[in-house]
Write a protein that holds these residues in place. Structure first.
Motif, short mmCIF file in Angstrom:
data_model
loop_
_atom_site.label_atom_id
_atom_site.label_comp_id
_atom_site.label_asym_id
_atom_site.label_seq_id
_atom_site.Cartn_x
_atom_site.Cartn_y
_atom_site.Cartn_z
N ALA A 247 14.39 2.96 26.05
CA ALA A 247 13.69 2.47 27.19
C ALA A 247 13.82 1.16 27.44
CB ALA A 247 11.98 2.60 26.77
N GLU A 248 13.87 0.91 29.03
CA GLU A 248 14.52 -0.58 29.35
C GLU A 248 13.28 -0.94 30.46
OE1 GLU A 248 18.12 -2.50 31.69
OE2 GLU A 248 18.25 -0.26 31.01
N GLY A 249 12.77 -2.11 30.51
CA GLY A 249 11.96 -2.78 31.37
C GLY A 249 12.88 -3.70 32.19
N PHE A 250 12.81 -3.80 33.36
CA PHE A 250 13.56 -4.61 34.16
C PHE A 250 12.96 -5.05 35.29
CE2 PHE A 250 15.61 -0.60 34.90
CZ PHE A 250 15.59 -0.66 36.36
N ALA A 251 13.64 -5.95 36.04
CA ALA A 251 13.04 -6.42 37.19
C ALA A 251 13.47 -5.68 38.52
CB ALA A 251 13.66 -7.92 37.53
N GLY A 252 12.41 -5.45 39.39
CA GLY A 252 12.59 -4.39 40.37
C GLY A 252 14.00 -4.79 41.32
N GLY A 253 13.95 -6.24 41.40
CA GLY A 253 15.11 -6.50 42.32
C GLY A 253 16.40 -6.24 41.71
N GLU A 254 16.58 -6.01 40.41
CA GLU A 254 17.78 -6.00 39.48
C GLU A 254 18.27 -4.45 39.72
OE1 GLU A 254 19.49 -9.19 39.15
OE2 GLU A 254 20.02 -8.01 37.26
N LEU A 255 17.43 -3.68 40.15
CA LEU A 255 17.97 -2.13 40.11
C LEU A 255 19.08 -1.97 40.92
CD1 LEU A 255 14.77 -0.02 41.79
CD2 LEU A 255 16.53 0.63 39.68
N LYS A 256 19.21 -2.44 42.12
CA LYS A 256 20.28 -2.19 42.82
C LYS A 256 21.78 -2.90 42.48
CE LYS A 256 19.07 -6.10 45.98
NZ LYS A 256 17.73 -6.25 45.47
N HIS A 257 21.59 -3.95 41.45
CA HIS A 257 22.46 -4.68 40.73
C HIS A 257 23.11 -3.88 39.67
CE1 HIS A 257 22.12 -8.06 43.45
NE2 HIS A 257 20.69 -7.96 43.21
N GLY A 258 22.89 -2.62 39.33
CA GLY A 258 23.46 -1.80 38.13
C GLY A 258 22.51 -0.50 37.85
N THR A 259 21.27 -0.92 37.39
CA THR A 259 20.63 0.15 36.82
C THR A 259 20.51 1.16 37.47
OG1 THR A 259 19.63 -1.72 35.60
CG2 THR A 259 18.64 0.26 35.11
N ILE A 260 20.19 1.04 38.66
CA ILE A 260 19.98 2.19 39.67
C ILE A 260 21.07 3.44 39.43
CG2 ILE A 260 21.23 1.88 41.90
CD1 ILE A 260 18.61 2.35 43.28
N ALA A 261 22.01 3.13 38.96
CA ALA A 261 23.39 3.89 38.55
C ALA A 261 22.90 5.10 37.55
CB ALA A 261 24.65 3.56 38.18
N LEU A 262 21.71 4.74 36.66
CA LEU A 262 21.55 5.61 35.68
C LEU A 262 20.32 6.49 36.35
CD1 LEU A 262 21.08 2.97 32.99
CD2 LEU A 262 22.64 4.72 32.92
N ILE A 263 19.88 6.31 37.20
CA ILE A 263 18.64 7.02 37.83
C ILE A 263 19.43 8.52 38.36
CG2 ILE A 263 16.76 7.51 39.61
CD1 ILE A 263 16.47 5.26 37.56
N GLU A 264 18.81 9.58 37.67
CA GLU A 264 19.13 10.85 38.09
C GLU A 264 17.99 11.76 38.20
OE1 GLU A 264 20.82 12.47 33.90
OE2 GLU A 264 22.13 11.59 35.19
N LYS A 265 18.15 13.30 38.43
CA LYS A 265 16.85 14.04 38.71
C LYS A 265 15.94 14.04 37.27
CE LYS A 265 15.60 18.64 40.12
NZ LYS A 265 14.46 18.66 38.97
#
Ligand code: M6R
Length: 357
Positions: A247-265
């Protein structure tokens, strides 16, 4: 003793409203004035910057504490992970005050910093659940948490107690400096205690959410902005340490700076939405992850809720939201661990107090 509880963790989660009321009682006099020792008051007044040193959950409480002290008492605060501070010491201000936050008062990483700081001649205050512990004895001042013994490795009631005591310290300092505080902290903490009590009564609903979102997943994300960001880190730590879900907790604004690549179905995303000024943007983040197939759950606060929110928290003062937002996250972590057959109170590879560096 566990009494009728199957696990200390659940008992300690349920004790949080009681602890809140104990703190309210312990830190005010019969005239409803805050009571903080004179020497601590003086140390807060005479410092030009505060350095909070802590590890794990106590570090997360420190992040919330920084927000409270800066906003209410007007003193700049830095929060440091104790193990990093030793070899990455920042340039210190002229009159620093060190605040060590530690449930056990025995964390070796924090003690190393305390020893160093005392050698340098700086004042230190320990906020701990165990007065008389090493960090309490070796510091100049102690503020007790009054949370009662915390047995489960996963820290719950100590986290909320730490935030409440830091809030009291912040408001007390503001009063001492003649700064205006436009709310009655003790009244607001009493409202928090009632909200906590209501939330501990909603376990079935939270167990159901745990089944729907975390039953078979290997990973999960927590997102939030502002204070919710700090709580999202704590929610992630709780989940990973006892359920072994990555699990990872992060700032919403940081999503587009990398982590969103991990989001899948079906990737679970737990979004916290308790802050009015960022309500719109965090909901935007949720749309972004949902568009990529995430299984997103929004935990919001009464007054800011929307129709599809999975869980709505009772309204509390906006500076104190972490005290209630964390409760469903603790309960969700508990059920996730329970459903997976994990040893809730004694997770693998972990000790209650980490007395080695
Ligand atoms: O006793 P401390 O507050 O100094 O402990 C710090 C961390 O080891 C502790 O908070 C740890 O992260 C918990 N197991 C988290 O639930």
């Amino acid at each position: 003793e566990k009494g009728t509880y199957s696990h200390f963790m659940l008992k300690e989660i349920d004790e949080q409203p009681i602890v809140m009321r104990k703190i309210i009682e312990a830190y005010q006099n019969e005239n409803h004035e805050l009571v903080v020792a004179d020497d601590i008051r003086a140390a807060m007044r005479s410092c030009d910057r505060i350095y909070i040193i802590a590890a794990g959950t106590s570090y997360h409480a420190g992040l919330v504490g920084k927000n409270l002290i800066e906003k209410l008492a007007g003193i700049p605060v830095e929060v440091h992970v104790s193990s990093e501070f030793s070899y990455n010491m920042p340039l210190l201000s002229e009159k620093p005050l060190f605040i060590f936050i530690s449930q056990s008062g025995e964390t070796a990483d924090s003690r190393t910093v305390l020893v160093k700081v005392k050698e340098m001649g700086y004042p230190a205050l320990t906020v701990t659940n165990v007065p008389g512990s090493t960090l309490s004895r070796e510091a100049d001042y102690t503020l007790p948490l009054h949370a009662g013994p915390e047995i489960a490795v996963a820290s719950t009631k100590a986290y909320t107690a730490q935030i409440a005591v830091l809030a009291i310290l912040a408001v007390d300092t503001a009063h001492a400096k003649g700064l205006e505080v436009n709310f009655d902290l003790m009244q607001e903490l009493a409202i928090v205690a009632n909200a906590m009590e209501a939330l501990t009564g909603q376990k079935e609903e939270l167990e159901e959410l745990t089944r729907n979102y975390l039953a078979t997943t290997r990973n999960a994300f927590f997102i939030g902005r502002s204070l919710d960001y700090y709580v999202s880190m704590e929610g992630a730590l709780k989940l990973k340490e006892i359920s072994y879900i990555q699990a990872e907790g992060f700032a919403g604004g940081e999503l587009k700076h990398g982590t969103i690549a991990l989001i899948e179905k079906d990737t679970p995303v737990i979004a916290l939405a308790t802050q009015e000024n960022v309500n719109y943007s965090i909901r935007g983040n949720v749309q972004e992850v949902v568009a990529r197939g995430a299984n997103a759950m929004i935990i919001s606060m009464r007054g800011l809720e929307q129709d599809d929110d999975a869980f709505v928290l009772p309204k509390v003062h906006e500076l104190l939201t972490p005290l209630v937002t964390v409760i469903p996250l603790q309960i969700i972590a508990y059920y996730a661990a329970l459903h997976r057959g994990c040893d809730v109170d004694k997770p693998r590879n972990l000790a209650k107090s980490v007395t080695v560096e």
